[in-house]
Design an enzyme around this catalytic site. Structure first.
Site, mmCIF file in Angstrom:
data_model
loop_
_atom_site.group_PDB
_atom_site.id
_atom_site.type_symbol
_atom_site.label_atom_id
_atom_site.label_comp_id
_atom_site.label_asym_id
_atom_site.label_seq_id
_atom_site.Cartn_x
_atom_site.Cartn_y
_atom_site.Cartn_z
ATOM 1 N N ASN A 53 -10.690 -6.335 7.766
ATOM 2 C CA ASN A 53 -9.789 -5.359 8.371
ATOM 3 C C ASN A 53 -9.653 -5.471 9.840
ATOM 4 O OD1 ASN A 53 -8.457 -2.725 8.814
ATOM 5 N ND2 ASN A 53 -10.164 -1.679 7.899
ATOM 6 N N GLU B 61 -14.595 -5.417 2.246
ATOM 7 C CA GLU B 61 -14.149 -5.484 3.515
ATOM 8 C C GLU B 61 -15.029 -5.597 4.685
ATOM 9 O OE1 GLU B 61 -11.207 -2.272 4.577
ATOM 10 O OE2 GLU B 61 -12.629 -1.755 6.036
ATOM 11 N N LYS C 52 -8.163 2.226 -3.086
ATOM 12 C CA LYS C 52 -8.627 2.090 -1.451
ATOM 13 C C LYS C 52 -9.071 3.419 -1.184
ATOM 14 C CE LYS C 52 -7.426 0.270 3.042
ATOM 15 N NZ LYS C 52 -6.323 0.008 3.854
ATOM 16 N N LYS D 31 0.542 4.772 1.292
ATOM 17 C CA LYS D 31 -0.171 5.380 2.478
ATOM 18 C C LYS D 31 0.599 6.526 3.115
ATOM 19 C CE LYS D 31 -2.673 3.993 6.645
ATOM 20 N NZ LYS D 31 -3.025 2.994 7.501
ATOM 21 N N GLU E 140 -6.111 -7.491 6.369
ATOM 22 C CA GLU E 140 -5.756 -5.858 6.199
ATOM 23 C C GLU E 140 -5.281 -5.248 7.593
ATOM 24 O OE1 GLU E 140 -8.691 -3.812 4.118
ATOM 25 O OE2 GLU E 140 -9.546 -5.560 3.478
ATOM 26 N N SER E 141 -4.348 -4.661 7.693
ATOM 27 C CA SER E 141 -3.804 -3.775 8.555
ATOM 28 C C SER E 141 -3.354 -4.621 9.747
ATOM 29 C CB SER E 141 -5.024 -2.963 9.308
ATOM 30 O OG SER E 141 -5.326 -1.995 8.233
ATOM 31 N N GLU F 41 0.638 -1.064 0.072
ATOM 32 C CA GLU F 41 0.162 0.049 -0.044
ATOM 33 C C GLU F 41 1.021 1.461 0.063
ATOM 34 O OE1 GLU F 41 -4.061 0.202 1.773
ATOM 35 O OE2 GLU F 41 -2.717 1.139 3.305
#
Length: 266
Positions: free
Chosen positions: A190, A169, A121, A61, A220-221, A59
């Site tokens: 997520n 998501e 995203k 970001k 995710e994350s 990603e």
């Protein structure tokens, strides 16, 4: 009002401005996709996820509402190329400007230098954002069930009707049930609670056993090291979407390679 509520209020204003431009005839390419033009992006996100036993979605970001600035990224093309050389299967590009420091222009720039699929995203709330993503070269969009609830299906159906892949998501069992009902093939869990923005890898691990086996599963994350990679791979995930660890790394190319090696060793 939660952070998510604030983001969505601002996002609605952005959408209204985009609609005004489209109605004024200023966005012909977006209008074409709204009328059913098919996506011509040569790189399928879904196919990319199926080609390896484990994938890194890397990603771009710059900042977040909870952490503030994370990294200055003046040249997203250069970073994207490092991600690709490291073995990333796809890119995730955050396009929200106000809260995450991104822009749709990042997709436009990056698509010129990479040969892997791009996920837009953002907080997608309207078909016009999907058409915009298609017009800039994204082949996949993110739909957040927490934000959209029952409206997820309408946007999912539109995106797939023009040939885009969709990463749906979720963060809870209720949201998983909705994702199953709309027949998504790609599910993202997520690990960040979008009301508090607190992260916990356990969210992915707890939901893993009840996600249908036919779905492509993305964690995710809250993924920062090889140990985290091994845990999500062992739980049955096909890939991990990683942002902060990569943008803060001095050598993201090697870090991705280390992550993929850890997944292979699992």
């Amino acid at each position: 009002m939660t952070i998510l509520d604030k983001v969505l209020v601002h996002k609605q204003r952005e959408i209204e401005r985009l609609h005004d431009k489209e109605k004024a005839g200023e966005l012909p390419e977006i209008t074409a996709y709204l009328k059913g033009k098919m996506v011509e992006a040569p790189h399928s996100f879904k196919k990319a996820m199926e080609e390896k036993s484990f994938n890194v979605i890397a990603e771009i970001k710059r900042c977040s509402p909870s952490r503030g600035e994370i990294a200055e990224i003046e040249n997203p093309e250069k970073l994207a190329k490092q991600y690709e050389l490291g073995g990333a299967s796809a890119l995730s590009i955050l396009t929200d400007r106000k809260y995450f420091g991104g822009s749709i222009e990042d997709i436009r720039k990056v698509k010129q230098v990479v040969n892997i699929p791009i996920l837009r995203k953002d907080f997608i709330m309207d078909k016009i954002q999907i058409a915009e993503a298609a017009s800039e070269g994204a082949s996949c969009i993110l739909l957040i069930v927490k934000a959209l609830k029952e409206e997820t299906k309408e946007l999912f159906d539109f995106a797939t009707s023009i040939g885009m892949d969709v990463l749906v998501e979720i963060h809870s069992t209720v949201e998983l049930e909705l994702a199953i009902d709309i027949k998504t093939e790609i599910i993202g869990v997520n690990n960040r609670n979008l009301e508090t923005f607190h992260t916990d890898l356990e969210a992915s691990l707890k939901l893993a056993p009840i996600i249908p086996n036919h779905m492509i599963r993305i964690a995710e994350s809250a993924i920062f090291n090889e140990d985290d990679i091994k845990r999500v791979k062992e739980a049955g995930y096909n890939g991990a979407l990683i942002g902060q660890a990569l943008v803060e790394s001095e050598n993201p190319k090697d870090l991705i390679r280390n992550f993929l090696k850890a997944a292979e060793d699992e």
